[in-house]
Scaffold this motif. Structure first.
Motif, PDB file in Angstrom:
ATOM      1  N   MET A 110       0.662  -1.291  -0.157  1.00 50.38           N
ATOM      2  CA  MET A 110       0.065  -0.004  -0.045  1.00 50.38           C
ATOM      3  C   MET A 110       0.746   1.203  -0.124  1.00 50.38           C
ATOM      4  O   MET A 110       1.898   1.232   0.481  1.00 50.38           O
ATOM      5  N   MET A 137      -2.466 -10.538  -1.732  1.00 51.52           N
ATOM      6  CA  MET A 137      -3.129  -9.287  -0.935  1.00 51.52           C
ATOM      7  C   MET A 137      -1.987  -8.563  -0.172  1.00 51.52           C
ATOM      8  O   MET A 137      -1.026  -9.307   0.115  1.00 51.52           O
ATOM      9  N   LEU A 156     -12.642  -7.985   2.227  1.00 54.60           N
ATOM     10  CA  LEU A 156     -11.793  -6.775   1.827  1.00 54.60           C
ATOM     11  C   LEU A 156     -11.383  -7.062   0.318  1.00 54.60           C
ATOM     12  O   LEU A 156     -11.493  -5.986  -0.272  1.00 54.60           O
ATOM     13  N   THR A 157     -11.632  -8.193  -0.059  1.00 57.62           N
ATOM     14  CA  THR A 157     -11.356  -8.382  -1.602  1.00 57.62           C
ATOM     15  C   THR A 157     -12.396  -7.798  -2.277  1.00 57.62           C
ATOM     16  O   THR A 157     -12.261  -7.216  -3.530  1.00 57.62           O
ATOM     17  N   HIS A 178     -12.173  -4.048  -2.211  1.00 54.28           N
ATOM     18  CA  HIS A 178     -11.172  -3.540  -3.190  1.00 54.28           C
ATOM     19  C   HIS A 178     -11.618  -3.629  -4.619  1.00 54.28           C
ATOM     20  O   HIS A 178     -11.011  -2.682  -5.582  1.00 54.28           O
ATOM     21  N   GLU A 179     -12.293  -4.576  -5.103  1.00 52.67           N
ATOM     22  CA  GLU A 179     -12.642  -4.697  -6.408  1.00 52.67           C
ATOM     23  C   GLU A 179     -13.749  -3.661  -6.751  1.00 52.67           C
ATOM     24  O   GLU A 179     -13.688  -2.980  -7.755  1.00 52.67           O
ATOM     25  N   ASP A 229      -9.308   0.742  -4.822  1.00 51.23           N
ATOM     26  CA  ASP A 229      -8.252   1.655  -3.972  1.00 51.23           C
ATOM     27  C   ASP A 229      -8.188   0.944  -2.621  1.00 51.23           C
ATOM     28  O   ASP A 229      -9.361   0.796  -1.998  1.00 51.23           O
ATOM     29  N   TRP A 230      -7.289   0.698  -2.061  1.00 51.93           N
ATOM     30  CA  TRP A 230      -7.175   0.174  -0.610  1.00 51.93           C
ATOM     31  C   TRP A 230      -7.668   1.200   0.585  1.00 51.93           C
ATOM     32  O   TRP A 230      -8.220   0.919   1.380  1.00 51.93           O
ATOM     33  N   ALA A 270     -11.221   0.991   0.192  1.00 48.98           N
ATOM     34  CA  ALA A 270     -11.897  -0.189   0.768  1.00 48.98           C
ATOM     35  C   ALA A 270     -11.852  -0.334   2.279  1.00 48.98           C
ATOM     36  O   ALA A 270     -12.597  -0.888   3.023  1.00 48.98           O
TER      37      ALA A 270
END
Length: 467
Positions: free
Chosen positions: A21, A66, A129-130, A133-134, A138-139, A142
């Motif tokens: 990140m 990840m 979390l996946t 993010h999809e 952007d983390w 997310a």
């Protein structure tokens, strides 16, 4: 604090190599770092506690490609305490609220809360979390959604877009807790990246698994399981915090986590153990009554009944409620009762259900009615205060259903989750079988494999976390 190992093969080094990140260099991130640095004892407690779980989480993250920064998220959520419970009823290391937990298939009943389960909750959190993010690409966004809910973040982005303002994380108008959330993660990342820079040292964590799994098909008391594994009850529960009661149900095919050496001891102990593995059974309340009256009726100490079942003071038990009670010598295991009645989960009344009156079809028996709505005959009888097995055409029958399914119930089209048949309650890795002349058991140790599943993006998910 303990001396930081210079061994580059330890787990901290592996986590550092997996950082992906972008750095967040803001005044708020610096303020959060200063907060942690002023509390070195707190940092030490968190990092010591994480030693049991961190390897598995890093393995799971790497299996999904990840960022390993996400292995630090439970520091923010729960200080790596799987028993943590927030005021919003978010539970476990990853702090799932009940609804989000159910959306990600985390079982929650009177015997088990998988929001606290190390393996299940980690898999669910990484699925969530996946998905986030999809959704956002952007983390930072997310992570904000993980804390605040994706719907809230989407609306905040829409407001900025409508006003012609940027839609990145730093530009959004978000609540104070969420505004501090990503800076907290950055602060912990800074400490893990260069502890010596801040005068801190981290406990050494070897880069190898801490635990393996054992599965049982027989009920076993937590105290006996801990004894056979050579662990204290507290140490056993630290690895197995999802078991809500003093007995573990074999019918749920639970995965018991144990350090490798203790798993071998557990295996040997089961081979020579004689006597009852479980000292608990269940009782289903037939009418509304106080705990003291019920305790007298069934011959149980009132204090034990209240403490084991966490019954609030002054509360009356509802018909159909299931309570845990000490087992007599001739009582069957709870799992045997479950298999016999083909009922998988014994769950107490939950607040997100509603009572609905359903009209009986012509020539429909109570068994057929129960089958139609995927509930047991005993449940229908308890809800309607009857022991009858016949119904009259046109009769209205009470049914307890999830609120979310009200509309389909009104249309008589409820499609509840079917209960597994008794013959599906089979062992996966450990078989506990009674043999003569003494009771002997066999166990098989199973290593942990990192999950490779992805989130189902169609699942509704919302999370509220507190620190």
């Amino acid at each position: 604090m303990n001396a930081h190992s210079g061994n580059e093969a330890d787990l901290w080094s592996r986590i550092r190599r997996g950082f992906q990140m972008p750095e967040l260099r803001t005044d708020l991130a610096q303020a959060q770092l200063s907060w942690y640095l002023a509390r070195p004892e707190y940092v030490q407690r968190m990092t010591e506690r994480s030693k049991l779980y961190l390897y598995h989480i890093v393995e799971a993250l790497e299996a999904r490609n990840m960022p390993t920064e996400l292995a630090l998220l439970p520091f923010i959520e729960s200080a790596y305490n799987p028993q943590a419970l927030s005021v919003a009823q978010a539970a476990g290391m990853w702090q799932f609220i009940p609804g989000t937990g159910r959306s990600y298939n985390l079982k929650q009943n009177m015997f088990l809360d998988e929001r606290r389960d190390v393996l299940a909750s980690t898999n669910a959190a990484l699925d969530y979390l996946t998905k986030l993010h999809e959704m956002f690409g952007d983390w930072r966004l997310a992570l904000a959604a993980y804390n605040w809910g994706e719907g809230n973040v989407l609306r905040a982005i829409a407001r900025n877009r409508k006003a012609g303002r940027p839609t990145d994380y730093l530009s959004l108008k978000i609540p104070k807790e969420t505004r501090h959330y990503v800076p907290k993660l950055q602060a912990v990342k800074d400490i893990i990246a260069q502890p010596e820079k801040y005068g801190l040292t981290l406990p050494s964590i070897p880069d190898h698994p801490y635990f393996v799994t054992v599965t049982t098909t027989r009920d076993i008391d937590v105290a006996i399981a801990a004894q056979l594994a050579g662990l204290s009850v507290d140490a056993f529960r630290a690895l197995n915090p999802s078991f809500s009661k003093p007995v573990i149900l074999g019918a749920t095919q639970p995965q018991i986590l144990l350090p490798f050496e203790n798993a071998q001891m557990f295996e040997q102990g089961l081979k020579t153990y004689q006597g009852l593995l479980s000292s608990w059974t269940t009782y289903t309340v037939t009418k509304r009554e106080r705990t003291a009256v019920l305790a007298t009726k069934i011959g149980v100490d009132p204090a034990t009944l209240v403490a084991v079942n966490k019954i609030p003071a002054g509360m009356r038990l509802k018909p159909g409620s299931t309570v845990l009670i000490p087992k007599a010598e001739d009582d069957e295991d709870i799992s045997a009762h479950i298999a016999q009645n083909a009922v998988f989960a014994l769950e107490p009344d939950v607040p997100d259900t509603r009572k609905m009156l359903i009209r009986v079809r012509r020539h429909e028996t109570i068994a057929a009615f129960a089958k139609r709505y995927r509930v047991s005959v005993a449940q229908v009888q308890a809800w309607n205060h009857t022991k009858r097995t016949k119904l009259a055409p046109g009769q209205m029958v009470m049914l307890h259903v999830p609120i979310s399914k009200k509309s389909t119930i009104v249309k008589a089209k409820l499609r509840a989750r079917p209960l597994p048949a008794a013959n599906k309650l089979t062992a996966r890795t450990v078989k506990l079988k009674a043999q003569t002349p003494a009771i002997k058991h066999k166990a098989k140790i199973k290593p942990i494999k990192a999950p490779k599943t992805k989130a189902n993006s169609s699942l509704p998910a919302r999370k509220i976390a507190s620190n």
